[in-house]
Design a protein around this motif. Sequence first.
Motif, PDB file in Angstrom:
ATOM      1  N   GLY A   1      15.159   9.888  25.684  1.00  0.00           N
ATOM      2  CA  GLY A   1      15.567  10.389  27.076  1.00  0.00           C
ATOM      3  C   GLY A   1      16.028  11.626  26.863  1.00  0.00           C
ATOM      4  O   GLY A   1      16.040  12.409  27.653  1.00  0.00           O
ATOM      5  N   ALA A   2      16.915  12.152  25.841  1.00  0.00           N
ATOM      6  CA  ALA A   2      17.696  12.979  25.572  1.00  0.00           C
ATOM      7  C   ALA A   2      16.757  14.285  25.345  1.00  0.00           C
ATOM      8  O   ALA A   2      16.996  15.630  25.712  1.00  0.00           O
TER       9      ALA A   2
ATOM     10  N   ARG B   1      27.532  21.556  23.096  1.00  0.00           N
ATOM     11  CA  ARG B   1      27.807  20.999  24.431  1.00  0.00           C
ATOM     12  C   ARG B   1      26.365  20.707  25.261  1.00  0.00           C
ATOM     13  O   ARG B   1      26.463  19.488  25.942  1.00  0.00           O
ATOM     14  N   ALA B   2      25.346  21.398  25.256  1.00  0.00           N
ATOM     15  CA  ALA B   2      24.169  21.025  25.691  1.00  0.00           C
ATOM     16  C   ALA B   2      23.662  19.958  24.992  1.00  0.00           C
ATOM     17  O   ALA B   2      23.062  18.982  25.727  1.00  0.00           O
TER      18      ALA B   2
ATOM     19  N   ALA C   1      24.268  11.977  25.759  1.00  0.00           N
ATOM     20  CA  ALA C   1      25.220  11.100  26.625  1.00  0.00           C
ATOM     21  C   ALA C   1      24.167  10.487  27.471  1.00  0.00           C
ATOM     22  O   ALA C   1      24.410   9.288  28.015  1.00  0.00           O
ATOM     23  N   ASP C   2      23.686  11.451  28.196  1.00  0.00           N
ATOM     24  CA  ASP C   2      22.884  10.953  29.389  1.00  0.00           C
ATOM     25  C   ASP C   2      21.643  10.006  29.023  1.00  0.00           C
ATOM     26  O   ASP C   2      21.416   9.045  29.726  1.00  0.00           O
ATOM     27  N   GLY C   3      21.165  10.450  27.695  1.00  0.00           N
ATOM     28  CA  GLY C   3      19.962   9.792  27.364  1.00  0.00           C
ATOM     29  C   GLY C   3      20.242   8.264  27.101  1.00  0.00           C
ATOM     30  O   GLY C   3      19.739   7.292  27.305  1.00  0.00           O
ATOM     31  N   VAL C   4      21.527   7.993  26.216  1.00  0.00           N
ATOM     32  CA  VAL C   4      22.145   6.978  25.888  1.00  0.00           C
ATOM     33  C   VAL C   4      22.508   6.062  27.115  1.00  0.00           C
ATOM     34  O   VAL C   4      22.162   4.782  27.163  1.00  0.00           O
TER      35      VAL C   4
ATOM     36  N   GLU D   1      29.228   4.544  27.139  1.00  0.00           N
ATOM     37  CA  GLU D   1      29.148   5.903  27.458  1.00  0.00           C
ATOM     38  C   GLU D   1      29.503   6.475  26.041  1.00  0.00           C
ATOM     39  O   GLU D   1      30.489   5.957  25.250  1.00  0.00           O
ATOM     40  N   VAL D   2      28.907   7.633  25.778  1.00  0.00           N
ATOM     41  CA  VAL D   2      29.221   8.475  24.563  1.00  0.00           C
ATOM     42  C   VAL D   2      30.437   9.110  24.730  1.00  0.00           C
ATOM     43  O   VAL D   2      30.704   9.963  25.559  1.00  0.00           O
TER      44      VAL D   2
END
Length: 420
Positions: free
Chosen positions: A107-108, A166-167, A173-176, A183-184
Amino acid sequence: MALGEAFRACGNRLTGKAATLMAAAGEAAITGVCRCNNVHLCAWCGARILAVRAANAQAMADGLAAAGYGLHLGTSTLRHFPRMPFGSNRKGERFGLVSVLHDGWRGAYGSAGRPWRRLRADFGVIGYERAYEDTWGPDTGFHLHWHTLWVTEAPLDADAQLAFRRAIAKAWADGVRNAGGYEVSQTCDRPDCSCGGEGHGTDLRSLNSGEEGETARYLYKDGDKGTAKIGLELSRQDLKDGRSGRLGPWQLGDAAAEELAASGGVPGVFTEKYRERERGIFGVRKQYRTQGLNALVKLLEIPQDERTEDEITDESGGLVPILVIPSGTWYRHIARVPGRRLDLVKVAEAHGIGGVRLLIESWGLLWGVDVFDPPTEDEPTTQAGEDTAAPRAADLLAQPAARTFAEHVHRVRRRKTANA
């Protein structure tokens, strides 16, 4: 302690009718046995395969740094707790940490996703080489993570490095989160923390700025050598110890073996966790390099060892046969007696054929009856039905089935008893 049939057969089950002990110039190996080529479980196969992969990764990093590309070594981790299972990626039963780790990465940074396209556009990302790693600890449970060598078209300045970190941290974080994980960590308020307040879910260190650009091949500390190369950091989990009381895979295996020996074969926590990982690691790719990065390595003509895993774990190159061991002898007196396979190799390395003869005789075996000299190039093979006083190695190697070995040995022993 292990349950997998392929792993249990490694170095133990014969591929044909006999095993051959090979030796030359202080080196020795046993051929004619199965090899599992499992980099996650097998210390013998894994050490050899990962050594080649580490060398390839190091050669790639050196070549790219010399050509002016940007190198950035990162780590992507999951929040985890002792109660969380290792899980599985097997078809129809995806669950647990290993499933979240893979789905989170897809996903990431999946090549068809928007985050990946943004990384390429904003930071000139060409590709990456990714390596899987895991540890286990009684207080922390399974800790699964990725090590990644990111490659950009050019080195990034300090501001761009921070933006890049950061990118990829936000994408991870969004993918996990979308994969169902916790939450990462993306922020940290601990004073003087090494993360600089950026959290511990993603770590990134660029290697082409300032003094680091001159030593791009080195990264992270190794207790014995002071520094460890990029290839080792990416590939050689077999050389690493777990941190903060956690155990690496080989350490967990050692603990499980000691536990079983002490308990008389009753599995405890170490054995249970070892077997949980053994089942869950099926289908996990240890190392992956993107197609774009592979194409760049070929374009720059960076040398890579392209041997297959079977070729890597075949140690017969440059060695000559010194002993042929029929299947009957192999299974009854060597493979199923702990330590004897290793003894054969070590004695052959140190003392050659003379030492091997003494070792064989110390086990109560007879040369020419239980084991045989290797066939010479001009040694004829006995014709079918021809009776001989003792079988030659060439005869044994020409037999169609392992049962023939036992028949040969039984006939020779019976003849020797009658003559006595």
